[in-house]
Motif scaffolding. Structure first.
Motif, PDB file in Angstrom:
ATOM      1  N   LYS A 134      42.458 -25.740  24.941  1.00 30.11           N
ATOM      2  CA  LYS A 134      42.401 -24.612  25.966  1.00 30.11           C
ATOM      3  C   LYS A 134      43.383 -23.685  25.562  1.00 30.11           C
ATOM      4  CE  LYS A 134      40.445 -24.065  30.167  1.00 30.11           C
ATOM      5  NZ  LYS A 134      39.564 -24.229  31.694  1.00 30.11           N
ATOM      6  N   LEU A 177      35.845 -35.282  29.701  1.00 31.01           N
ATOM      7  CA  LEU A 177      36.024 -34.493  28.906  1.00 31.01           C
ATOM      8  C   LEU A 177      37.406 -34.615  27.344  1.00 31.01           C
ATOM      9  CD1 LEU A 177      37.403 -31.221  30.595  1.00 31.01           C
ATOM     10  CD2 LEU A 177      35.531 -31.676  29.145  1.00 31.01           C
ATOM     11  N   LEU A 199      44.064 -22.089  22.374  1.00 35.73           N
ATOM     12  CA  LEU A 199      42.554 -20.851  22.261  1.00 35.73           C
ATOM     13  C   LEU A 199      42.472 -19.288  23.118  1.00 35.73           C
ATOM     14  CD1 LEU A 199      38.873 -23.749  22.074  1.00 35.73           C
ATOM     15  CD2 LEU A 199      40.792 -22.409  19.612  1.00 35.73           C
ATOM     16  N   GLU A 200      42.732 -19.830  24.714  1.00 36.47           N
ATOM     17  CA  GLU A 200      42.759 -19.218  25.851  1.00 36.47           C
ATOM     18  C   GLU A 200      43.904 -18.115  25.742  1.00 36.47           C
ATOM     19  OE1 GLU A 200      40.801 -20.978  29.898  1.00 36.47           O
ATOM     20  OE2 GLU A 200      42.781 -21.047  29.981  1.00 36.47           O
ATOM     21  N   PHE A 247      35.214 -31.906  19.714  1.00 41.65           N
ATOM     22  CA  PHE A 247      34.867 -30.710  19.344  1.00 41.65           C
ATOM     23  C   PHE A 247      34.187 -30.891  17.811  1.00 41.65           C
ATOM     24  CE2 PHE A 247      37.748 -29.558  22.053  1.00 41.65           C
ATOM     25  CZ  PHE A 247      37.762 -27.968  22.713  1.00 41.65           C
ATOM     26  N   PHE A 287      32.648 -24.901  27.269  1.00 39.62           N
ATOM     27  CA  PHE A 287      32.726 -25.934  28.074  1.00 39.62           C
ATOM     28  C   PHE A 287      33.287 -24.754  29.382  1.00 39.62           C
ATOM     29  CE2 PHE A 287      35.147 -28.111  24.354  1.00 39.62           C
ATOM     30  CZ  PHE A 287      35.304 -29.442  25.365  1.00 39.62           C
ATOM     31  N   ASN A 288      32.688 -24.533  29.308  1.00 32.41           N
ATOM     32  CA  ASN A 288      32.344 -23.576  30.965  1.00 32.41           C
ATOM     33  C   ASN A 288      30.632 -23.292  30.733  1.00 32.41           C
ATOM     34  OD1 ASN A 288      34.788 -21.909  30.905  1.00 32.41           O
ATOM     35  ND2 ASN A 288      34.259 -20.296  29.661  1.00 32.41           N
ATOM     36  N   TRP A 327      40.445 -30.723  24.806  1.00 28.78           N
ATOM     37  CA  TRP A 327      39.849 -30.076  25.639  1.00 28.78           C
ATOM     38  C   TRP A 327      42.074 -29.422  25.724  1.00 28.78           C
ATOM     39  CZ3 TRP A 327      38.415 -25.777  25.362  1.00 28.78           C
ATOM     40  CH2 TRP A 327      38.085 -25.072  26.568  1.00 28.78           C
ATOM     41  N   GLN A 328      42.400 -30.706  26.529  1.00 26.85           N
ATOM     42  CA  GLN A 328      43.976 -29.891  27.419  1.00 26.85           C
ATOM     43  C   GLN A 328      44.386 -29.774  26.300  1.00 26.85           C
ATOM     44  OE1 GLN A 328      45.221 -33.874  28.733  1.00 26.85           O
ATOM     45  NE2 GLN A 328      46.370 -32.795  30.170  1.00 26.85           N
ATOM     46  N   PHE A 336      34.054 -22.088  21.302  1.00 29.74           N
ATOM     47  CA  PHE A 336      34.124 -22.886  21.701  1.00 29.74           C
ATOM     48  C   PHE A 336      34.254 -22.884  23.103  1.00 29.74           C
ATOM     49  CE2 PHE A 336      36.339 -24.537  17.587  1.00 29.74           C
ATOM     50  CZ  PHE A 336      35.277 -26.001  17.743  1.00 29.74           C
ATOM     51  N   LEU A 337      34.833 -22.050  23.847  1.00 25.51           N
ATOM     52  CA  LEU A 337      35.780 -21.080  25.049  1.00 25.51           C
ATOM     53  C   LEU A 337      33.843 -21.422  25.892  1.00 25.51           C
ATOM     54  CD1 LEU A 337      38.236 -18.887  24.467  1.00 25.51           C
ATOM     55  CD2 LEU A 337      38.325 -20.790  26.273  1.00 25.51           C
TER      56      LEU A 337
END
Length: 549
Positions: free
Chosen positions: A429, A374, A432-433, A379, A332-333, A425-426, A328-329
């Motif tokens: 994210k 976004l 997940l981070e 997802f 989005f990168n 995502w907001q 996922f990360l």
């Protein structure tokens, strides 16, 4: 096959043909014996030619009954196999069936309890609160404390009916697999086996109760999810008793708005609940369709969910969780190289997959998604498209990831139904981070050491002996390698000596023959031939006897 099962088989074949499902198989894939069999059933004609394939399949499953309805619902989540149009048609199937006789329900309940219902319950309602293909629910109050409860009981003989239909499905899938070939994209045998695992889990209500207890304990102090209490003393394979709850169905947006529910907060909490179940607890509810989720009527400004029906739960390995989070990360990168590497590292696709070609395929699928804001990126569809792409590179099916994808699609659909502007995502994210930082950082390392500490404490006394044994094995290995090398060198020396003598003998024999043909001195030619023959004999005798070393 019994007369009863043969009758059921004919009913299934009749329904399939009357809805023209056989017409959906391409003509080139129909062998002569299939066409002959179809012709022999000439009176069963397609009566729904005006409808598209997906709708015909939905109607056929609806007519075949509860087991096929649930199969269609499960199939609707396999968007890696079906087109979106077909999946949407099957998603409309509803698992609603007429209730069975309350007298039979009473008998079933009392058989499990081993006593009359009135021994433990008051106010038992003979009219079911709800009725589905597998079970039926009745309300009552506990005699001991007056608490309101619901009794969920399996339908009579449901196990026998389900297993009979599963056997028929398996046989049909094998035939279809033969017709389509083993490399086909639909993989019917695999899909039926996936369904077997799902439906057999729902036939054990004791397992559902244990799942609910575990999920309830995971969120016991949560303000986001409430799981009804299970009364373990009344939980059996065919009967469970749980706390009765009151709430608004999550799909009833009008009722939620009427009570002033904070829909934005509710939608965001749904996403947080999903990621918490998957990454924190590694135990997620895998059947979160709208019929299993309610919203509490208490504190609508600070709403929480109520979850029911824990028959289907999912788990992931630690490795799968990490790869999924990184996927996922990386998406989005826009790091498509990393996505391709993750699929190969995880073993989801073969190690010899062409990395560059795989990366380009992922880029073609994912890059157009970034043309959307976004808050419009799904997802679930990201995961779905990645799986579809990986399928082209012979991705091995991961049942746990299929459950995850299905759950994520449910959560996203509910979230955006409640609050269309939901930005997953907001919401996701930071989670997940933070989770990745915990796993890869000092805290994650400390947790892993703490988790493994009892194991290593148990093994520590054995360590000196293990070290000694390994050193001894290493020494023996080196010695054996040296012995093999010596034998090899000796073999090579013998081979070189033998080759030298054989080549020299050949030269001498050739020289003797030339001298003899030129009428030269006879003794010289005889000498060359004689010495050559002697060298050949010596070379032949000195050759290595055994080339294995």
């Amino acid at each position: 096959m019994t007369i009863k099962s043969m009758r059921r088989a004919y009913q299934v074949v009749k329904t399939v043909l009357q809805y023209g499902l056989d017409d959906l198989i391409p003509a080139k894939l129909k062998p002569w014996y299939f066409r002959l069999l179809r012709w022999s059933l000439f009176w069963l004609t397609n009566q729904h030619k005006d409808k598209v394939g997906g709708e015909r399949l939905k109607l056929a499953m609806q007519e075949l009954g509860p087991v096929y309805i649930k199969f269609g619902q499960m199939l609707s989540t396999r968007r890696d196999l079906l087109s979106d149009e077909w999946a949407e048609e099957l998603a409309m199937l509803q698992d609603r069936v007429p209730p069975f006789d309350s007298a039979i329900a009473r008998t079933q309940i009392e058989t499990e309890l081993g006593a009359p219902i009135e021994t433990y319950f008051d106010n038992f309602d003979d009219t079911p609160l709800a009725s589905a293909s597998i079970s039926q629910v009745h309300t009552a109050t506990l005699k001991s404390n007056g608490e309101e409860v619901v009794l969920k009981v399996l339908r009579p003989n449901v196990e026998e009916k389900v297993h009979a239909d599963l056997q028929l499905m398996t046989q049909s899938a094998q035939v279809l697999e033969t017709l389509l070939g083993h490399g086909n994209r639909l993989r019917p045998a695999e899909v039926v086996e996936d369904y077997r695992t799902t439906i057999e889990g729902e036939l054990n209500l004791k397992l559902e109760a244990l799942n609910a207890i575990k999920l309830r304990n995971n969120f016991i102090d949560s303000g986001a999810l409430y799981i009804p209490k299970m009364y373990e003393e009344f939980c059996f394979t065919r009967l469970i008793v749980m706390e009765r709850i009151y709430g608004v169905p999550v799909s009833d947006r009008a009722a939620l708005e009427a009570q002033g529910t904070n829909l934005k907060l509710l939608a965001e909490r749904g996403v947080e609940l999903f990621f918490t179940q998957v990454f924190r607890d590694n135990f997620f509810h895998a059947d979160m369709h709208p019929g299993n989720i309610f919203v509490s009527t208490e504190h609508p400004e600070d709403p929480f969910y109520i979850g029911l029906d824990c028959g289907i739960m999912g788990t992931l390995t630690e490795q799968d969780k990490r790869y999924l989070a990184e996927n996922f990360l990386a998406f989005f990168n826009r790091d498509y190289t990393r996505i391709a590497q993750l699929y190969i590292e995880s073993g989801w696709v073969a190690a010899d997959t062409d990395l560059v070609a795989f990366e380009q395929a992922i880029k073609v699928v994912c890059e157009p998604m970034f043309n959307k804001p976004l808050d419009e990126i799904s997802f679930g569809h990201v995961l779905l498209e990645l799986f579809r792409t990986a399928r082209r590179f012979d991705m091995v099916v991961q049942p746990q990831l299929v459950l995850l994808e299905k759950t994520l699609l449910y959560i996203e659909g509910l979230g955006r139904q409640l609050y269309p502007q939901l930005d997953l995502w907001q919401t996701a994210k930071p989670f997940l981070e933070s989770w990745m930082a915990e796993q890869m950082g000092p805290m994650g390392m400390a947790k892993k050491i703490k988790k493994q500490f009892p194991y290593w404490t148990d093994k520590l006394p054995e360590l000196p002996e293990l070290v000694y044994d390994n050193l001894k094995m290493g020494k023996n290995f080196v010695n054996s390698q040296n012995q093999l090398l010596d034998r090899y060198l000796k073999q090579q020396q013998k081979a070189h000596k033998s080759n030298y003598l054989l080549i020299t003998s050949a030269v001498l024999v050739i020289c003797g023959s030339i001298l003899f043909s030129q009428n030269a001195t006879l003794w010289a030619s005889y000498a060359c031939i004689g010495i050559g023959a002697t060298f050949w004999l010596l070379g032949w005798r000195s050759r290595p006897k055994n080339r294995k070393f």
